[in-house]
Design a protein around this motif. Structure first.
Motif, PDB file in Angstrom:
ATOM      1  N   TYR A   1       0.855  -1.196   0.000  1.00 30.39           N
ATOM      2  CA  TYR A   1       0.000   0.000   0.000  1.00 30.39           C
ATOM      3  C   TYR A   1       0.885   1.237   0.000  1.00 30.39           C
TER       4      TYR A   1
ATOM      5  N   VAL B   1       3.843   0.509   2.547  1.00 32.70           N
ATOM      6  CA  VAL B   1       3.732  -0.558   3.546  1.00 32.70           C
ATOM      7  C   VAL B   1       3.510  -1.875   2.812  1.00 32.70           C
TER       8      VAL B   1
ATOM      9  N   ALA C   1       2.071  -5.095   2.874  1.00 28.83           N
ATOM     10  CA  ALA C   1       1.077  -5.811   3.682  1.00 28.83           C
ATOM     11  C   ALA C   1       1.188  -7.319   3.478  1.00 28.83           C
TER      12      ALA C   1
ATOM     13  N   PRO D   1      -0.360 -10.891  14.474  1.00 26.23           N
ATOM     14  CA  PRO D   1      -0.492  -9.591  15.110  1.00 26.23           C
ATOM     15  C   PRO D   1      -1.285  -8.601  14.264  1.00 26.23           C
ATOM     16  N   SER D   2      -1.786  -7.572  14.910  1.00 28.01           N
ATOM     17  CA  SER D   2      -2.463  -6.493  14.206  1.00 28.01           C
ATOM     18  C   SER D   2      -1.498  -5.907  13.177  1.00 28.01           C
ATOM     19  N   GLY D   3      -1.975  -5.744  11.948  1.00 26.03           N
ATOM     20  CA  GLY D   3      -1.126  -5.192  10.896  1.00 26.03           C
ATOM     21  C   GLY D   3      -0.278  -6.219  10.174  1.00 26.03           C
ATOM     22  N   SER D   4      -0.460  -7.508  10.498  1.00 24.00           N
ATOM     23  CA  SER D   4       0.380  -8.540   9.872  1.00 24.00           C
ATOM     24  C   SER D   4      -0.098  -8.915   8.471  1.00 24.00           C
ATOM     25  N   GLY D   5      -1.261  -8.402   8.064  1.00 21.60           N
ATOM     26  CA  GLY D   5      -1.716  -8.629   6.689  1.00 21.60           C
ATOM     27  C   GLY D   5      -2.887  -9.578   6.546  1.00 21.60           C
ATOM     28  N   LYS D   6      -3.558  -9.905   7.647  1.00 23.26           N
ATOM     29  CA  LYS D   6      -4.644 -10.888   7.603  1.00 23.26           C
ATOM     30  C   LYS D   6      -5.805 -10.439   6.717  1.00 23.26           C
ATOM     31  N   THR D   7      -6.252  -9.197   6.944  1.00 28.79           N
ATOM     32  CA  THR D   7      -7.382  -8.695   6.155  1.00 28.79           C
ATOM     33  C   THR D   7      -6.976  -8.557   4.690  1.00 28.79           C
ATOM     34  N   THR D   8      -5.759  -8.083   4.469  1.00 30.33           N
ATOM     35  CA  THR D   8      -5.273  -7.943   3.093  1.00 30.33           C
ATOM     36  C   THR D   8      -5.249  -9.303   2.403  1.00 30.33           C
TER      37      THR D   8
ATOM     38  N   GLU E   1     -12.641 -11.856  11.219  1.00 33.58           N
ATOM     39  CA  GLU E   1     -13.001 -11.672  12.620  1.00 33.58           C
ATOM     40  C   GLU E   1     -14.521 -11.677  12.827  1.00 33.58           C
TER      41      GLU E   1
ATOM     42  N   HIS F   1      -8.549 -13.337  16.242  1.00 29.18           N
ATOM     43  CA  HIS F   1      -7.521 -13.075  17.248  1.00 29.18           C
ATOM     44  C   HIS F   1      -7.675 -14.022  18.436  1.00 29.18           C
TER      45      HIS F   1
HETATM   46  N1  ATP Z   1      -5.981   0.713   2.395  1.00 28.93           N
HETATM   47  C1  ATP Z   1      -4.784   0.742   2.979  1.00 28.93           C
HETATM   48  N2  ATP Z   1      -3.937   1.771   2.754  1.00 28.93           N
HETATM   49  C2  ATP Z   1      -2.719   1.817   3.320  1.00 28.93           C
HETATM   50  N3  ATP Z   1      -2.231   0.879   4.138  1.00 28.93           N
HETATM   51  C3  ATP Z   1      -3.031  -0.178   4.401  1.00 28.93           C
HETATM   52  C4  ATP Z   1      -4.352  -0.294   3.842  1.00 28.93           C
HETATM   53  N4  ATP Z   1      -4.902  -1.437   4.292  1.00 28.93           N
HETATM   54  C5  ATP Z   1      -3.978  -1.996   5.092  1.00 28.93           C
HETATM   55  N5  ATP Z   1      -2.861  -1.262   5.157  1.00 28.93           N
HETATM   56  C6  ATP Z   1      -1.639  -1.577   5.919  1.00 28.93           C
HETATM   57  O1  ATP Z   1      -1.232  -2.895   5.562  1.00 28.93           O
HETATM   58  C7  ATP Z   1      -0.819  -3.605   6.709  1.00 28.93           C
HETATM   59  C8  ATP Z   1      -1.666  -4.861   6.865  1.00 28.93           C
HETATM   60  O2  ATP Z   1      -2.998  -4.469   7.173  1.00 28.93           O
HETATM   61  P1  ATP Z   1      -4.169  -5.519   7.425  1.00 28.93           P
HETATM   62  O3  ATP Z   1      -5.413  -4.733   7.562  1.00 28.93           O
HETATM   63  O4  ATP Z   1      -4.116  -6.559   6.396  1.00 28.93           O
HETATM   64  O5  ATP Z   1      -3.714  -6.122   8.831  1.00 28.93           O
HETATM   65  P2  ATP Z   1      -4.488  -7.132   9.793  1.00 28.93           P
HETATM   66  O6  ATP Z   1      -3.556  -8.254  10.069  1.00 28.93           O
HETATM   67  O7  ATP Z   1      -5.830  -7.443   9.254  1.00 28.93           O
HETATM   68  O8  ATP Z   1      -4.615  -6.260  11.142  1.00 28.93           O
HETATM   69  P3  ATP Z   1      -5.807  -6.249  12.251  1.00 28.93           P
HETATM   70  O9  ATP Z   1      -5.577  -7.456  13.103  1.00 28.93           O
HETATM   71  O10 ATP Z   1      -5.531  -4.985  13.017  1.00 28.93           O
HETATM   72  O11 ATP Z   1      -7.127  -6.237  11.551  1.00 28.93           O
HETATM   73  C9  ATP Z   1      -0.925  -2.637   7.884  1.00 28.93           C
HETATM   74  O12 ATP Z   1       0.340  -2.078   8.116  1.00 28.93           O
HETATM   75  C10 ATP Z   1      -1.895  -1.596   7.393  1.00 28.93           C
HETATM   76  O13 ATP Z   1      -1.640  -0.345   7.984  1.00 28.93           O
END
Ligand code: ATP
Ligand code: MG
Length: 261
Positions: A28, A35, A37, A56-63, A182, A215
């Motif tokens: 991203y 970043v 992801a 962990p939060s931010g590890s890329g799960k949602t991505t 989640e 989580h």
């Molecule tokens: N639309 C976006 N624009 C910029 N950065 C993004 C975007 N979406 C996610 N990121 C970044 O990509 C990384 C992974 O984000 P992601 O949402 O996949 O994490 P996650 O594991 O789902 O976290 P959480 O447990 O907090 O939901 C993070 O550093 C986040 O800040």
């Protein structure tokens, strides 16, 4: 945008794998604010499996979920759902594929407040241009224990009930793969258990494939296996997870997770 083709891969016949990712990366932003992801994620999930994704939060799960479900496009790599590659055709084709074969459950339900429970449930069929059958709505809502709530609006339901409507909506098209981000994050223990049992039932009874971000080690223990992500990379795998084994593994992934998000 992300592309879909109806081309099937020849090497694996009628898709033994429900999901295959090959070197999927996603960054991203650009330059200073870039970043990463997802960083070259390769994985394969068999049909009829229930997999939890943790990290962990931010590890890329949602991505990861969004890229795998065709809701977002990776910068590079290949995503294949049920033998069909989501990289190579047109946007319209992808949308059609996604509506027919993929279900998605969000943490915050994403129900339309102005529609009834029944209307929310059959929305994917309507969007796919299929005939909308009230009986089908009743059937699928009954299967999630809400057969008596067809005419209610989402704001007349509890969080757990809303999430069950969202699951009914994800099941209504009989998708091959259901992604859930989640799904129990906003629910009390009992509602969470109901939701987890429904997802488990989708796999065990109906042969669907479920990929669920969570989580919660207890939620993860409903799955057949757990994939761990850290910094956008796969960081481990656990078969037949117990809550204790999951918690133990998470503690070793880094302190962020040990804080118990
Ligand atoms: N639309 C976006 N624009 C910029 N950065 C993004 C975007 N979406 C996610 N990121 C970044 O990509 C990384 C992974 O984000 P992601 O949402 O996949 O994490 P996650 O594991 O789902 O976290 P959480 O447990 O907090 O939901 C993070 O550093 C986040 O800040
Ligand atoms: Mg997330």
């Amino acid at each position: 945008m992300f592309r879909a083709t109806s081309r099937r891969t020849h090497d694996q016949g009628p898709a033994a794998e429900a999901l295959r990712l090959v070197k999927v990366s996603k960054t991203y932003g650009s330059d200073d604010s870039a970043v990463t992801a997802l960083d070259g994620v390769t994985l394969g999930l068999g049909r009829g499996t229930f997999t939890a994704v943790m990290g962990p939060s931010g590890s890329g799960k949602t991505t990861l979920l969004h890229c795998a479900a065709g809701l977002d496009r990776p910068d590079s790599g290949i995503v294949r759902v049920d033998g069909t590659e989501l990289t190579g055709g047109g946007e319209a084709e992808l949308t059609k594929f996604r509506r027919g074969r993929i279900g998605f459950v969000f943490q915050q339900y994403n129900l339309l407040e102005t529609l009834t429970v029944a209307q929310n449930t059959v929305l994917p069929l309507k969007l796919a241009g299929q005939r909308v059958d009230r009986q089908r709505a009743k059937e699928v809502l009954t299967s999630v224990g809400l057969g008596d709530r067809l005419g209610h609006r989402p704001d007349q339901l509890s969080g757990g009930q809303r999430q069950r409507v969202a699951i009914a909506r994800a099941l209504v098209t009989e998708p091959r793969v259901i992604f859930a981000d989640e799904p129990t994050g906003a629910l009390d223990t009992r509602s969470a258990r109901d939701v987890l049992r429904l997802l488990q039932q989708a796999v065990r009874v109906h042969g669907r494939t479920v990929v669920m971000v969570t989580h919660d080690p207890v939620a993860a223990s409903y799955a057949d296996s757990v994939l761990f992500l850290a910094d956008g990379r796969l960081a481990g795998h656990l078969q037949a997870p117990t809550p204790d084994a999951v918690a133990e593994r998470l503690a070793h992934l880094g302190d962020t997770v040990a804080m118990g998000v």
